[in-house]
Design a protein around this motif. Structure first.
Motif, PDB file in Angstrom:
ATOM      1  N   THR A  47      44.596  19.631  31.026  1.00 38.76           N
ATOM      2  CA  THR A  47      45.875  20.327  31.058  1.00 38.76           C
ATOM      3  C   THR A  47      46.807  19.696  30.033  1.00 38.76           C
ATOM      4  O   THR A  47      46.817  18.480  29.847  1.00 38.76           O
ATOM      5  CB  THR A  47      46.516  20.234  32.453  1.00 38.76           C
ATOM      6  N   ASN A  48      47.581  20.544  29.370  1.00 42.18           N
ATOM      7  CA  ASN A  48      48.537  20.019  28.394  1.00 42.18           C
ATOM      8  C   ASN A  48      49.893  19.825  29.063  1.00 42.18           C
ATOM      9  O   ASN A  48      50.014  19.940  30.281  1.00 42.18           O
ATOM     10  CB  ASN A  48      48.614  20.930  27.158  1.00 42.18           C
ATOM     11  N   SER A  49      50.910  19.560  28.293  1.00 37.50           N
ATOM     12  CA  SER A  49      52.232  19.275  28.849  1.00 37.50           C
ATOM     13  C   SER A  49      52.848  20.489  29.530  1.00 37.50           C
ATOM     14  O   SER A  49      53.719  20.342  30.388  1.00 37.50           O
ATOM     15  CB  SER A  49      53.172  18.772  27.749  1.00 37.50           C
ATOM     16  N   ASN A  50      52.403  21.695  29.177  1.00 38.59           N
ATOM     17  CA  ASN A  50      52.917  22.910  29.807  1.00 38.59           C
ATOM     18  C   ASN A  50      52.096  23.336  31.014  1.00 38.59           C
ATOM     19  O   ASN A  50      52.410  24.322  31.663  1.00 38.59           O
ATOM     20  CB  ASN A  50      52.950  24.060  28.799  1.00 38.59           C
ATOM     21  N   GLY A  51      51.005  22.642  31.291  1.00 36.91           N
ATOM     22  CA  GLY A  51      50.157  22.974  32.419  1.00 36.91           C
ATOM     23  C   GLY A  51      49.038  23.942  32.084  1.00 36.91           C
ATOM     24  O   GLY A  51      48.308  24.370  32.972  1.00 36.91           O
ATOM     25  N   ASN A  52      48.879  24.284  30.816  1.00 36.33           N
ATOM     26  CA  ASN A  52      47.812  25.184  30.393  1.00 36.33           C
ATOM     27  C   ASN A  52      46.536  24.403  30.106  1.00 36.33           C
ATOM     28  O   ASN A  52      46.581  23.239  29.722  1.00 36.33           O
ATOM     29  CB  ASN A  52      48.223  25.952  29.135  1.00 36.33           C
ATOM     30  N   LEU A  53      45.389  25.047  30.284  1.00 35.19           N
ATOM     31  CA  LEU A  53      44.113  24.408  29.983  1.00 35.19           C
ATOM     32  C   LEU A  53      43.844  24.474  28.490  1.00 35.19           C
ATOM     33  O   LEU A  53      43.999  25.526  27.865  1.00 35.19           O
ATOM     34  CB  LEU A  53      42.977  25.094  30.734  1.00 35.19           C
ATOM     35  N   ILE A  54      43.447  23.333  27.925  1.00 36.28           N
ATOM     36  CA  ILE A  54      43.110  23.251  26.505  1.00 36.28           C
ATOM     37  C   ILE A  54      41.833  22.434  26.356  1.00 36.28           C
ATOM     38  O   ILE A  54      41.439  21.705  27.262  1.00 36.28           O
ATOM     39  CB  ILE A  54      44.252  22.619  25.681  1.00 36.28           C
ATOM     40  N   GLU A  55      41.198  22.560  25.203  1.00 36.71           N
ATOM     41  CA  GLU A  55      39.965  21.825  24.910  1.00 36.71           C
ATOM     42  C   GLU A  55      40.247  20.323  24.914  1.00 36.71           C
ATOM     43  O   GLU A  55      41.265  19.865  24.410  1.00 36.71           O
ATOM     44  CB  GLU A  55      39.442  22.249  23.541  1.00 36.71           C
ATOM     45  N   LEU A  56      39.349  19.552  25.504  1.00 38.36           N
ATOM     46  CA  LEU A  56      39.498  18.096  25.578  1.00 38.36           C
ATOM     47  C   LEU A  56      38.962  17.483  24.292  1.00 38.36           C
ATOM     48  O   LEU A  56      37.765  17.325  24.101  1.00 38.36           O
ATOM     49  CB  LEU A  56      38.755  17.543  26.795  1.00 38.36           C
ATOM     50  N   THR A  57      39.878  17.152  23.395  1.00 35.62           N
ATOM     51  CA  THR A  57      39.534  16.543  22.117  1.00 35.62           C
ATOM     52  C   THR A  57      39.656  15.024  22.246  1.00 35.62           C
ATOM     53  O   THR A  57      40.209  14.526  23.228  1.00 35.62           O
ATOM     54  CB  THR A  57      40.489  17.049  21.017  1.00 35.62           C
ATOM     55  N   PRO A  58      39.168  14.267  21.268  1.00 32.30           N
ATOM     56  CA  PRO A  58      39.340  12.803  21.325  1.00 32.30           C
ATOM     57  C   PRO A  58      40.806  12.385  21.416  1.00 32.30           C
ATOM     58  O   PRO A  58      41.131  11.403  22.088  1.00 32.30           O
ATOM     59  CB  PRO A  58      38.707  12.321  20.018  1.00 32.30           C
ATOM     60  N   LYS A  59      41.693  13.150  20.799  1.00 35.92           N
ATOM     61  CA  LYS A  59      43.123  12.848  20.861  1.00 35.92           C
ATOM     62  C   LYS A  59      43.624  12.968  22.303  1.00 35.92           C
ATOM     63  O   LYS A  59      44.338  12.092  22.801  1.00 35.92           O
ATOM     64  CB  LYS A  59      43.893  13.813  19.962  1.00 35.92           C
ATOM     65  N   PHE A  60      43.230  14.029  22.994  1.00 38.72           N
ATOM     66  CA  PHE A  60      43.666  14.222  24.373  1.00 38.72           C
ATOM     67  C   PHE A  60      42.964  13.255  25.326  1.00 38.72           C
ATOM     68  O   PHE A  60      43.528  12.885  26.352  1.00 38.72           O
ATOM     69  CB  PHE A  60      43.462  15.669  24.820  1.00 38.72           C
ATOM     70  N   LYS A  61      41.744  12.826  25.000  1.00 45.79           N
ATOM     71  CA  LYS A  61      41.074  11.805  25.809  1.00 45.79           C
ATOM     72  C   LYS A  61      41.870  10.504  25.771  1.00 45.79           C
ATOM     73  O   LYS A  61      42.061   9.840  26.783  1.00 45.79           O
ATOM     74  CB  LYS A  61      39.653  11.551  25.304  1.00 45.79           C
ATOM     75  N   GLU A  62      42.335  10.146  24.582  1.00 43.25           N
ATOM     76  CA  GLU A  62      43.125   8.927  24.420  1.00 43.25           C
ATOM     77  C   GLU A  62      44.471   9.058  25.146  1.00 43.25           C
ATOM     78  O   GLU A  62      44.902   8.125  25.834  1.00 43.25           O
ATOM     79  CB  GLU A  62      43.356   8.645  22.937  1.00 43.25           C
ATOM     80  N   ILE A  63      45.104  10.213  25.025  1.00 40.87           N
ATOM     81  CA  ILE A  63      46.382  10.450  25.710  1.00 40.87           C
ATOM     82  C   ILE A  63      46.199  10.350  27.214  1.00 40.87           C
ATOM     83  O   ILE A  63      46.990   9.720  27.913  1.00 40.87           O
ATOM     84  CB  ILE A  63      46.964  11.819  25.304  1.00 40.87           C
ATOM     85  N   ASN A  64      45.137  10.967  27.730  1.00 40.64           N
ATOM     86  CA  ASN A  64      44.886  10.923  29.171  1.00 40.64           C
ATOM     87  C   ASN A  64      44.581   9.512  29.655  1.00 40.64           C
ATOM     88  O   ASN A  64      44.989   9.126  30.753  1.00 40.64           O
ATOM     89  CB  ASN A  64      43.740  11.866  29.543  1.00 40.64           C
ATOM     90  N   ALA A  65      43.880   8.728  28.852  1.00 42.35           N
ATOM     91  CA  ALA A  65      43.567   7.349  29.239  1.00 42.35           C
ATOM     92  C   ALA A  65      44.845   6.515  29.333  1.00 42.35           C
ATOM     93  O   ALA A  65      45.031   5.742  30.290  1.00 42.35           O
ATOM     94  CB  ALA A  65      42.595   6.735  28.241  1.00 42.35           C
ATOM     95  N   ILE A  66      45.738   6.665  28.370  1.00 37.37           N
ATOM     96  CA  ILE A  66      47.006   5.936  28.379  1.00 37.37           C
ATOM     97  C   ILE A  66      47.872   6.404  29.544  1.00 37.37           C
ATOM     98  O   ILE A  66      48.474   5.604  30.261  1.00 37.37           O
ATOM     99  CB  ILE A  66      47.738   6.107  27.032  1.00 37.37           C
TER     100      ILE A  66
END
Length: 88
Positions: A47-66
């Protein structure tokens, strides 16, 4: 000798194209942010900041880990405060 691995991944992708994805929660980052994975084709979403589903990219993996690390430390701190205030 060549091995063919693309035939095994073709059937789940075809299934998802016909019937749609079967997303299941693979990881709970926070109460509002989760990571999802299709049980057939292994496609990953978050889920992104708006609550929509988006593809899990390496950038979003890092954001989610933090985000998960920050969330866990805050919840641990709030539990400690609650425990310490109930003792006093």
């Amino acid at each position: 000798m060549k091995t063919t691995t693309h035939k095994t991944s073709f059937i789940p992708k075809m299934y998802c194209n016909l019937f749609g994805h079967d997303y299941q929660v693979s990881k709970k980052v926070t109460r509002h942010v989760k990571e999802y994975m299709c049980s057939h084709c292994k496609r990953q979403l978050t889920t992104n900041s708006n609550g929509n589903l988006i593809e899990l990219t390496p950038k979003f993996k890092e954001i989610n880990a933090i985000l998960e690390r920050i969330h866990n430390s805050r919840t641990l701190r709030s539990k400690e405060k609650l425990f310490n205030s109930s003792i006093c």
